[in-house]
Design an enzyme around this catalytic site. Structure first.
Site, PDB file in Angstrom:
ATOM      1  CB  CYS A  44     -18.557  -4.155  -6.710  1.00 20.06           C
ATOM      2  SG  CYS A  44     -19.809  -3.092  -6.009  1.00 20.06           S
ATOM      3  CG  ASP A  98      -2.580  -2.012  -7.679  1.00 20.27           C
ATOM      4  OD1 ASP A  98      -2.901  -1.713  -6.509  1.00 20.27           O
ATOM      5  OD2 ASP A  98      -1.717  -2.872  -7.962  1.00 20.27           O
ATOM      6  CB  CYS A 110     -22.543  -2.993  -9.554  1.00 22.07           C
ATOM      7  SG  CYS A 110     -20.773  -2.659  -9.602  1.00 22.07           S
ATOM      8  CD  GLU A 127      -2.958   6.810  -4.439  1.00 20.87           C
ATOM      9  OE1 GLU A 127      -3.550   6.222  -3.542  1.00 20.87           O
ATOM     10  OE2 GLU A 127      -2.005   6.327  -5.064  1.00 20.87           O
ATOM     11  CG  ASP A 136      -3.114   3.005  -7.049  1.00 15.85           C
ATOM     12  OD1 ASP A 136      -3.410   3.563  -5.983  1.00 15.85           O
ATOM     13  OD2 ASP A 136      -2.665   1.841  -7.110  1.00 15.85           O
ATOM     14  CB  CYS A 158     -17.400  -0.295  -6.465  1.00 17.78           C
ATOM     15  SG  CYS A 158     -17.985  -0.676  -8.116  1.00 17.78           S
ATOM     16  CB  CYS A 213     -21.958   1.011  -8.575  1.00 20.58           C
ATOM     17  SG  CYS A 213     -21.390   0.110  -7.120  1.00 20.58           S
TER      18      CYS A 213
HETATM   19 ZN   LIG Z   1     -20.004  -1.622  -7.654  1.00 20.86          ZN
END
Ligand SMILES: [Zn+2]
Length: 417
Positions: free
Chosen positions: A364, A374, A367, A293, A209, A345, A348
């Site tokens: 998140c 980053d 979860c 990216e 990233d 996330c 999950c």
């Molecule tokens: Zn999550």
């Protein structure tokens, strides 16, 4: 794979003068040719019926002017105004006509949409004051590397080269370059043996990233600190710039000050390139697959982050990553520009919507995992890269339309030492 190997050249004062003459001849031929084709193009005489023209593809300079080289080089040499063209090898000047042709073609193709990417401006007249001067010597010019490891260029002489590494194969052409800070380079295009650089496979992959506070955050949680060369060198640059602006226009002191400014810029660029080489070398050596990216650098560079974006030089970093992975038999994938790497996330897969830049951490709602912005993005890039790689392994690999052209248009990476 084609690579460019670039070495410093140390010409003697006499060789500098002769090189300047070669650059000059090349420039004159370019400008003569350009002044001839510009009016022709404007009056549309050679283009003929526009429908026909489309059917026959883009307008090319060379096939329509088989005698251009003869008129502008051979015949011109006999006239007193152009007698000095004898100072340059014929091949260098012919190469100029081919270069001009390619420039026209790129411009025409970008106008008609045959060439993708940013619009290409029509070729311009060259000036003695241009930042960079260059002349390309092809095989027909009979340049050579002497037994004493000097670069023998016709009409210039035997140049001393700082060879810092061996050329992997015999180069087909060499370009002598004088850059804006007054340094000379010999740039060889060489074909590298695809098998020679392949590394034994390893496991492990890395998502990258790219950012501003830290240059890059990797999927394993480690990061590459931002070097900020430009910022650090800025003070010095400003001083040099001030000195330059105080010098009288056209004076030789102004020229000297201009070279100092250019040198300061060149030092920054060199340091940045070294930094990129070191890290891409390490990343592509240690991992079987590297994912990055696709950045909209052009778009970002227009915002107020512009200076930092240019300073980081992400595009160069990604380009180095790409060619090094290919060269070493590693895998590489670029994640789509619109992939929401900072919104998902990584634990999950829950998509949590956009977050302003100042939010460095978030948890998140699905979860309850606490994420470093980053690091999470790096993990997402890795996950998405794995997915792309798996998809391309199962899908039949047929290059899409224009793949070969894109391959050709891609810049040849420079290995400068
Ligand atoms: Zn999550």
């Amino acid at each position: 794979m084609q690579l460019r190997y670039q070495f410093r050249v140390c010409p003697t004062p006499g060789q500098r003068i002769r090189a300047a003459r070669v650059f000059g001849c090349r420039r004159v031929v370019w400008n003569d040719a350009l002044s001839r084709i510009k009016p022709v193009k404007a009056s549309n005489k050679l283009l003929g019926n526009p429908k026909k023209r489309l059917a026959h593809g883009p307008y090319r300079l060379v096939p329509k002017h088989p005698n251009l080289a003869k008129t502008l080089i051979t015949e011109a040499k006999k006239t007193p105004e152009r007698a000095f063209l004898i100072d340059a090898p014929v091949g260098v000047m012919q190469q100029t006509l081919r270069d001009l042709d390619a420039a026209w073609k790129a411009h025409e193709d970008s106008k008609t949409g045959r060439r993708k990417g940013p619009k290409v401006a029509p070729p311009k007249f060259k000036s003695r004051k241009d930042n960079q001067q260059a002349a390309r010597f092809t095989r027909s010019d009979r340049w050579s590397i002497t037994e004493t490891s000097k670069l023998r260029l016709p009409k210039i002489g035997d140049l001393k080269v700082k060879w810092t590494r061996d050329l992997p194969s015999a180069p087909s052409s060499v370009t002598l370059i004088k850059d804006r800070s007054g340094r000379y380079w010999a740039s060889f295009v060489v074909e590298t043996d695809p098998a020679a650089d392949i590394l034994p496979p390893t496991d492990g992959d890395q998502g990258i990233d790219l950012g501003l506070t830290r240059f890059a955050v990797l999927a394993d949680g480690s990061h590459i600190a931002s070097p900020k060369y430009l910022r650090r060198a800025e003070k010095k640059l400003k001083k040099r710039q001030r000195e330059l602006s105080r010098k009288k226009k056209g004076s030789s002191n102004r020229d000297k000050a201009r070279i100092k400014v250019a040198r300061a810029h060149a030092n920054v660029a060199d340091a940045r390139r070294n930094f990129h080489h070191q890290w891409t070398h390490k990343l592509t050596r240690e991992n079987q697959a590297v994912f990055t990216e696709t950045l909209n650098v052009r778009g970002l560079a227009r915002t107020r982050l512009a200076k930092s974006v240019h300073d980081a030089g992400w595009a160069q970093f990604v380009m180095f990553c790409e060619y090094k992975t290919i060269r070493r038999g590693r895998d590489f994938a670029k994640v789509d520009r619109h992939f929401p790497s900072s919104q998902i996330c990584s634990a999950c897969g829950h998509l949590d919507g956009p977050k302003p830049l100042h939010i460095r951490q978030w948890s998140c709602p699905n979860c309850d995992t606490l994420h470093d912005r980053d690091w999470n993005a790096g993990k997402n890039v890795r996950n998405e890269g794995r997915r792309i790689l798996a998809a391309s392994a199962t899908a039949p690999s047929t290059p899409g339309p224009g793949a070969r052209r894109r391959q050709r248009q891609r810049q040849t990476p420079v290995e400068r030492t």
